[in-house]
Design a protein around this motif. Structure first.
Motif, PDB file in Angstrom:
ATOM      1  N   ALA B  77       0.829  -1.207   0.000  1.00  0.00           N
ATOM      2  CA  ALA B  77       0.000   0.000   0.000  1.00  0.00           C
ATOM      3  C   ALA B  77       0.864   1.257   0.000  1.00  0.00           C
ATOM      4  N   ALA B  80       2.207   1.844  -3.372  1.00  0.00           N
ATOM      5  CA  ALA B  80       1.172   2.263  -4.326  1.00  0.00           C
ATOM      6  C   ALA B  80       0.714   3.702  -4.093  1.00  0.00           C
ATOM      7  N   ALA B 103     -11.625   4.370  -9.690  1.00  0.00           N
ATOM      8  CA  ALA B 103     -11.652   4.441  -8.221  1.00  0.00           C
ATOM      9  C   ALA B 103     -10.730   3.390  -7.603  1.00  0.00           C
ATOM     10  N   MET B 104     -10.434   2.314  -8.355  1.00  0.00           N
ATOM     11  CA  MET B 104      -9.497   1.302  -7.850  1.00  0.00           C
ATOM     12  C   MET B 104      -8.124   1.908  -7.585  1.00  0.00           C
ATOM     13  N   GLY B 105      -7.816   3.010  -8.252  1.00  0.00           N
ATOM     14  CA  GLY B 105      -6.560   3.711  -7.982  1.00  0.00           C
ATOM     15  C   GLY B 105      -6.483   4.256  -6.565  1.00  0.00           C
ATOM     16  N   THR B 107      -7.329   2.576  -3.917  1.00  0.00           N
ATOM     17  CA  THR B 107      -7.281   1.467  -2.966  1.00  0.00           C
ATOM     18  C   THR B 107      -6.175   1.609  -1.917  1.00  0.00           C
ATOM     19  N   ALA B 108      -4.987   2.062  -2.352  1.00  0.00           N
ATOM     20  CA  ALA B 108      -3.868   2.154  -1.414  1.00  0.00           C
ATOM     21  C   ALA B 108      -4.111   3.204  -0.333  1.00  0.00           C
ATOM     22  N   LEU B 110      -7.010   3.479   1.161  1.00  0.00           N
ATOM     23  CA  LEU B 110      -8.144   3.002   1.966  1.00  0.00           C
ATOM     24  C   LEU B 110      -7.683   1.917   2.931  1.00  0.00           C
ATOM     25  N   GLY B 111      -8.448   1.756   4.028  1.00  0.00           N
ATOM     26  CA  GLY B 111      -8.215   0.631   4.919  1.00  0.00           C
ATOM     27  C   GLY B 111      -8.640  -0.664   4.254  1.00  0.00           C
ATOM     28  N   VAL B 112      -8.221  -1.812   4.830  1.00  0.00           N
ATOM     29  CA  VAL B 112      -8.481  -3.109   4.197  1.00  0.00           C
ATOM     30  C   VAL B 112      -9.980  -3.336   3.984  1.00  0.00           C
ATOM     31  N   SER B 115     -14.360   0.863   1.474  1.00  0.00           N
ATOM     32  CA  SER B 115     -14.667   1.092   0.067  1.00  0.00           C
ATOM     33  C   SER B 115     -14.427   2.574  -0.218  1.00  0.00           C
ATOM     34  N   PRO B 116     -14.297   2.953  -1.495  1.00  0.00           N
ATOM     35  CA  PRO B 116     -14.050   4.358  -1.816  1.00  0.00           C
ATOM     36  C   PRO B 116     -15.150   5.263  -1.258  1.00  0.00           C
ATOM     37  N   ARG B 156      -6.633   5.839 -13.840  1.00  0.00           N
ATOM     38  CA  ARG B 156      -6.594   5.076 -12.592  1.00  0.00           C
ATOM     39  C   ARG B 156      -5.272   5.320 -11.853  1.00  0.00           C
ATOM     40  N   GLN B 160      -4.203   7.488  -8.008  1.00  0.00           N
ATOM     41  CA  GLN B 160      -3.336   7.103  -6.901  1.00  0.00           C
ATOM     42  C   GLN B 160      -2.588   8.307  -6.345  1.00  0.00           C
TER      43      GLN B 160
END
Lengths: 345, 269
Positions: B77, B80, B103-105, B107-108, B110-112, B115-116, B156, B160
């Protein structure tokens, strides 16, 4: 594939579908309590349910209350639980292996559970004993798959896992055949065969209590990891670079999904198609994002299982095994929807 | 070299699979706004070097230092949050919406179990707007053309909020117009945003036209670094690729190379 075709917008509809399905599941559950060999009016079903919570004067025969509360209610709840668990875990397996053709049985859980149940029946175990043996068999098969296929150092873990799962399933299928050969053709062989075709006929509150913790805790884990599941389903190598601990999330998802499937199969026997077909249908409606896909798959699976189980216990004088009905209904429904979707797309 | 802090410094990196060494002695330093083009024929370990830089493969030796910190102890994370990766345009086995892909960009960040959030969606949509493709947000990713998919994957990586953008052959499988569009976009991003860019390419003209520096890998796994015009010469192209080329120097334009045909004696025979 489509190349120059104009992109089709996908509306955001996940939350609406979840609410709609939730209401449909409640309505279907009420109707399911009314139908059966001993017919009860929906009004009586409602009164009996309210009567459990509020001290109202019974205006219904005792027999109706016994049938609804002790026979039909646990069975309806079991159908919902099993359908939810198989569909949600099917969606999760498909995402984690990035393959829409994967079913919950991909790592051998159903074969293992079948072998466990067959062994228990052969040794004359009680219904709870058979359920426990099936659960342990399912977990054992997936653990074996993991031990063989999960230690690949060259990279493509998903592929080796799937291959290991196929091999383990074959071994357990052979064990089932062996146990059938050894079984008494008068008593135990029909019992084994019937178990393997799937049924909720013997589902009562004790069985439900044994299966619910595994199913619900697994579902909770999948729901918590829903965004990571989406990222990995899109592309797992990129997921790593996007900051997802792929190995750890994959392990958590497989453990959760296996727990759910094993607990569900232990109560219902082997039920084909549900874990493969329902996630597909859900994906056609709400897309691949697990924030929508998981709840919609789970609810659709529960609904589908409930309707099929109603048919299983009402269509003929004797129970029709669930695995037969899910395959006979699921396959044509699936195929017609698939061709329709292809024509549109 | 300018006075800005180095975005990435690679020191004596060696990489390969297992015991087998494919590339060694990779060292370079990259500042914000610079574009490093990685050039080399097929099968010399370019992908291996790339995967090692992205930490998908463990380095056999050497260090990757980003903004003054050794990344060896970083988690996925943390890495990323600083490095954005743009793969070659591909399709997904499942139908995802473009805005979800972008939005997957996030992810790093966010907590485990997270969700966004609304804020993450805003950042994702802003990344699409940066590339002038905001109108694609609601489309299905798999329904897009190759060029559009490539742009979405760049968006994406931008979501990040990276300091280093790493692109793997961003022009492969794109038509002539989309190749130029993507490269212009990358140059714009490097100029406007506080980040450095590393990209691989098979076209020497892309390296000549867009690179602030060029690195090459030859068939012996040797890594060479320099200014584009110094590295990409007629003799380099003929020894590496076995073809005769002519370099044209036009006024107000980076040099252009034109392939003339195969050499009579292939160098790798």
């Amino acid at each position: 594939m489509v190349g120059q075709a104009p992109a089709r917008p996908v509306p955001m509809i996940g939350a609406g579908w979840t609410v709609l399905l939730l209401m449909a599941v409640l309505a279907a559950a009420l109707i399911s309590l009314a139908v059966g060999r001993y017919p009860v009016s929906p009004h009586t079903v409602f009164s009996v349910l309210v009567g459990q919570l509020l001290p109202i004067q019974p205006s219904w025969p005792d027999q109706a209350e016994t049938v609804i509360m002790n026979i039909r209610l646990p069975r309806v709840m079991a159908a919902l639980l099993v359908g939810c668990a198989l569909s949600a875990s099917g969606a999760a397996y498909q995402g984690i292996f990035r393959n829409p053709l994967v079913s919950p049985d991909i790592l051998g859980v159903a074969s293992g559970a079948g072998a466990g149940a067959a062994l228990a029946i052969l040794m004359g175990a009680s219904a709870p004993g058979t359920q426990m043996a099936a659960f342990i068999g399912g977990i054992a098969a997936v653990s074996l798959t993991f031990l063989i296929g999960g230690r690949n150092k060259t990279g493509n873990t998903a592929m080796t896992m799937v291959l290991a799962g196929i091999m383990v399933a074959m071994v357990f299928q052979a064990l089932i055949s062996l146990l059938k050969v050894l079984a008494d053709p008068i008593n135990t062989l029909p019992a084994i065969t019937f178990w393997l075709m799937g049924s909720l006929a013997s589902a009562g509150f004790p069985q439900l209590a044994a299966a619910a913790p595994g199913c619900l805790s697994g579902l909770a884990v999948l729901l918590l990891l829903r965004w990571r599941l989406s990222v990995m389903a899109f592309n797992d190598e990129e997921a790593q670079v996007l900051g997802v601990n792929v190995a750890r999330i994959r392990l958590a998802v497989i453990v959760a999904a296996t727990l759910m499937t094993a607990a569900a199969v232990a109560i219902s026997g082997v039920i084909a198609m549900v874990g493969l077909v329902v996630p597909h249908l859900a994906r056609m409606i709400v897309g691949a994002d697990f924030r929508n896909l998981l709840p919609v798959s789970a609810l659709m699976g529960g609904l589908f299982m409930l309707l099929v189980d109603n048919l299983a216990r009402t269509l003929s004088a004797s129970e029709i095994p669930l695995g037969i009905l899910t395959a006979l209904i699921g396959a044509p429904v699936f195929f017609s929807l698939l061709t329709k979707a292809n024509q549109r797309g | 070299m300018n006075a800005a802090p180095a975005m990435i410094e690679v020191i004596g990196l060696a990489c390969g699979h297992g015991q087998r060494r494919l590339v060694s002695d990779v060292s370079f330093l990259l500042h914000a706004h610079q574009i490093l083009c990685l050039l080399g024929p097929n099968g010399v370990g370019k992908t291996t070097l790339f995967r090692t830089l992205l930490r998908l493969l463990p380095p056999q030796s050497g260090r990757i230092v980003i903004m003054g910190e050794d990344t060896a102890s970083w988690g996925a994370a943390r890495f990323a949050r600083v490095v954005g990766y743009v793969p070659q345009a591909h399709a997904s086995p499942f139908p995802f919406r473009v805005c979800d892909v972008v939005a997957m960009g996030r992810t790093a960040h966010l907590g485990v179990f997270q969700s966004p959030s609304r804020n993450d969606i805003t950042i994702a949509m802003a990344s699409l707007e940066t590339l002038s493709i905001g109108h694609l947000g609601e489309c299905s990713f798999n329904a897009l053309s190759g060029g559009e998919r490539q742009m979405v994957l760049i968006a994406r990586a931008l979501a990040q909020r990276p300091r280093l953008l790493v692109l793997d052959e961003p022009t492969s499988n794109l038509d002539f117009g989309n190749q130029v569009a993507v490269l212009e976009q990358v140059r714009d991003l490097a100029a406007r945003q506080d980040m450095a860019v590393i990209m691989t390419t098979h076209d020497p003209n892309h390296a000549l036209g867009y690179g602030s520096a060029v690195a090459t890998l030859d068939r012996q796994g040797r890594f060479t670094l320099g200014r584009p015009a110094e590295i990409i010469t007629e003799s380099y192209l003929s020894t590496t690729y076995g073809i005769r080329t002519k370099l044209f120097h036009l006024a107000g334009h980076p040099p252009l190379c034109l392939p003339l045909g195969r050499q009579e004696t292939a160098p790798c025979a």
